[in-house]
Design a protein around this motif. Structure first.
Motif, PDB file in Angstrom:
ATOM      1  N   GLY A  27     -16.243  10.709  -7.618  1.00 25.87           N
ATOM      2  CA  GLY A  27     -15.851  11.135  -8.951  1.00 25.87           C
ATOM      3  C   GLY A  27     -14.378  11.406  -9.127  1.00 25.87           C
ATOM      4  N   ARG A  28     -13.574  11.018  -8.154  1.00 23.88           N
ATOM      5  CA  ARG A  28     -12.126  11.127  -8.294  1.00 23.88           C
ATOM      6  C   ARG A  28     -11.507   9.810  -7.845  1.00 23.88           C
ATOM      7  N   GLU A  29     -10.359   9.490  -8.412  1.00 23.35           N
ATOM      8  CA  GLU A  29      -9.686   8.254  -8.027  1.00 23.35           C
ATOM      9  C   GLU A  29      -8.875   8.503  -6.760  1.00 23.35           C
ATOM     10  N   GLN A  30      -9.431   8.102  -5.627  1.00 21.38           N
ATOM     11  CA  GLN A  30      -8.762   8.297  -4.355  1.00 21.38           C
ATOM     12  C   GLN A  30      -8.213   6.965  -3.873  1.00 21.38           C
ATOM     13  N   GLY A  31      -6.884   6.834  -3.886  1.00 23.27           N
ATOM     14  CA  GLY A  31      -6.255   5.580  -3.512  1.00 23.27           C
ATOM     15  C   GLY A  31      -5.628   5.626  -2.136  1.00 23.27           C
ATOM     16  N   TYR A  32      -5.529   4.465  -1.515  1.00 23.87           N
ATOM     17  CA  TYR A  32      -4.902   4.318  -0.204  1.00 23.87           C
ATOM     18  C   TYR A  32      -3.814   3.257  -0.314  1.00 23.87           C
ATOM     19  N   THR A  33      -2.640   3.571   0.236  1.00 29.05           N
ATOM     20  CA  THR A  33      -1.482   2.706   0.064  1.00 29.05           C
ATOM     21  C   THR A  33      -1.596   1.425   0.890  1.00 29.05           C
ATOM     22  N   ALA A  34      -0.904   0.380   0.419  1.00 30.74           N
ATOM     23  CA  ALA A  34      -1.035  -0.939   1.021  1.00 30.74           C
ATOM     24  C   ALA A  34      -0.284  -1.082   2.342  1.00 30.74           C
ATOM     25  N   ASP A  35       0.764  -0.301   2.550  1.00 27.65           N
ATOM     26  CA  ASP A  35       1.563  -0.514   3.762  1.00 27.65           C
ATOM     27  C   ASP A  35       0.961   0.150   4.993  1.00 27.65           C
ATOM     28  N   ASP A  36       0.341   1.340   4.830  1.00 20.45           N
ATOM     29  CA  ASP A  36      -0.171   2.038   6.019  1.00 20.45           C
ATOM     30  C   ASP A  36      -1.469   2.791   5.762  1.00 20.45           C
ATOM     31  N   PHE A  37      -2.126   2.536   4.628  1.00 22.58           N
ATOM     32  CA  PHE A  37      -3.398   3.163   4.282  1.00 22.58           C
ATOM     33  C   PHE A  37      -3.308   4.684   4.186  1.00 22.58           C
ATOM     34  N   ALA A  38      -2.148   5.183   3.800  1.00 21.22           N
ATOM     35  CA  ALA A  38      -2.026   6.619   3.566  1.00 21.22           C
ATOM     36  C   ALA A  38      -2.833   6.982   2.326  1.00 21.22           C
ATOM     37  N   SER A  39      -3.492   8.133   2.369  1.00 18.13           N
ATOM     38  CA  SER A  39      -4.289   8.586   1.243  1.00 18.13           C
ATOM     39  C   SER A  39      -3.376   9.277   0.239  1.00 18.13           C
ATOM     40  N   ALA A  40      -3.218   8.680  -0.931  1.00 19.79           N
ATOM     41  CA  ALA A  40      -2.302   9.225  -1.935  1.00 19.79           C
ATOM     42  C   ALA A  40      -2.853  10.529  -2.488  1.00 19.79           C
ATOM     43  N   ALA A  41      -2.030  11.559  -2.462  1.00 23.56           N
ATOM     44  CA  ALA A  41      -2.441  12.869  -2.971  1.00 23.56           C
ATOM     45  C   ALA A  41      -1.983  13.095  -4.403  1.00 23.56           C
ATOM     46  N   ALA A  42      -1.004  12.319  -4.873  1.00 23.18           N
ATOM     47  CA  ALA A  42      -0.462  12.461  -6.224  1.00 23.18           C
ATOM     48  C   ALA A  42       0.066  11.103  -6.675  1.00 23.18           C
ATOM     49  N   PRO A  43       0.144  10.862  -7.998  1.00 23.01           N
ATOM     50  CA  PRO A  43       0.644   9.567  -8.490  1.00 23.01           C
ATOM     51  C   PRO A  43       2.012   9.193  -7.931  1.00 23.01           C
ATOM     52  N   GLY A  44       2.872  10.177  -7.711  1.00 21.91           N
ATOM     53  CA  GLY A  44       4.206   9.899  -7.195  1.00 21.91           C
ATOM     54  C   GLY A  44       4.213   9.316  -5.801  1.00 21.91           C
ATOM     55  N   ASP A  45       3.115   9.454  -5.076  1.00 25.20           N
ATOM     56  CA  ASP A  45       3.061   8.906  -3.720  1.00 25.20           C
ATOM     57  C   ASP A  45       3.205   7.386  -3.724  1.00 25.20           C
ATOM     58  N   TYR A  46       2.796   6.734  -4.819  1.00 20.81           N
ATOM     59  CA  TYR A  46       2.908   5.285  -4.893  1.00 20.81           C
ATOM     60  C   TYR A  46       4.343   4.839  -5.138  1.00 20.81           C
ATOM     61  N   LEU A  47       5.207   5.768  -5.493  1.00 23.25           N
ATOM     62  CA  LEU A  47       6.608   5.436  -5.748  1.00 23.25           C
ATOM     63  C   LEU A  47       7.477   5.629  -4.515  1.00 23.25           C
TER      64      LEU A  47
END
Length: 225
Positions: free
Chosen positions: A9-29
């Protein structure tokens, strides 16, 4: 982002370079710590791309389409299910944390039951396969389309740096793609996202990830001649 897990029930994303679990939208930047080779999308041509692997709950409609269930309903169901799987994940800042996710057969079964009890009909779980309950038992069937691909259009290495595929010319440049060790064909891609998260994370390895040429239906890296 290469994984989007919405199973609790939450949007939990993992980054493409090292599969880090993004904790906030800014993590993708955040800039990647080092350059990394993208995956390839194989249609009429090869194109640098990011695969996006999804996990989510929906209702199977009479026409066969699947209607997503709102995340707040999924989150409510997740709070009602005890002992969902907790995965230890890496965070973009180098720290570690735990993330609840739906990856085991029990997780899927209990979540489908909780959502059905909430009033949803023909509840299914979309992951590496399509999961549903039949006669109180979990059944799986293949997905028509498992993975979405998004083209890479930013952060691309400039040609003048002579680090791109093929910059060495023929035939050395050809082997930059067609060598058995080249990531152009052999970069690993996730085949089973739920088992990757519960068994292999953050390492890509068989059988839950395979060289992308296998996903395309090839048996080996093709020769350039």
């Amino acid at each position: 982002m290469t994984i989007l897990d919405m199973s609790t029930g939450r949007e939990q994303g993992y980054t493409a370079d090292d599969f880090a679990s993004a904790a906030a939208p800014g993590d993708y930047l955040r800039p990647a710590p080092k350059p990394w080779p993208p995956w390839q999308m194989r249609t009429k041509k090869y194109q640098a791309a990011i695969p996006k692997h999804l996990q989510w709950f929906g209702e199977k409609m009479t026409n066969g389409e699947i209607r997503p269930i709102g995340l707040h309903y999924v989150a409510k169901a997740a709070r009602q299910v005890a002992n969902l799987t907790a995965v230890n994940v890496n965070l973009p800042d180098g720290k570690k944390d735990k993330r609840l996710t739906v990856v085991s057969d029990r997780d899927i079964t209990e979540m489908i039951k909780a959502l059905t009890k909430s009033g949803f009909v023909n509840v299914v779980f979309v992951s590496d396969q399509l999961y549903e309950l039949k006669n109180e038992k979990l059944a799986a069937s293949p997905l028509k389309q498992k993975t979405l691909y998004y083209t890479v259009e930013h952060g691309v290495t400039d040609l003048s740096r002579k680090q791109t595929y093929g910059h060495k010319g023929r035939s050395g440049g050809c082997m930059q793609c067609h060598d058995d060790s080249s990531p152009f064909f052999t970069k690993m891609d996730i085949k089973n996202v739920r088992d990757f998260l519960r068994k292999d994370y953050p390492a890509l390895k068989n059988p839950n990830a395979v060289a992308q040429y296998e996903i395309w239906g090839l048996r080996s890296v093709p020769a350039f001649e």
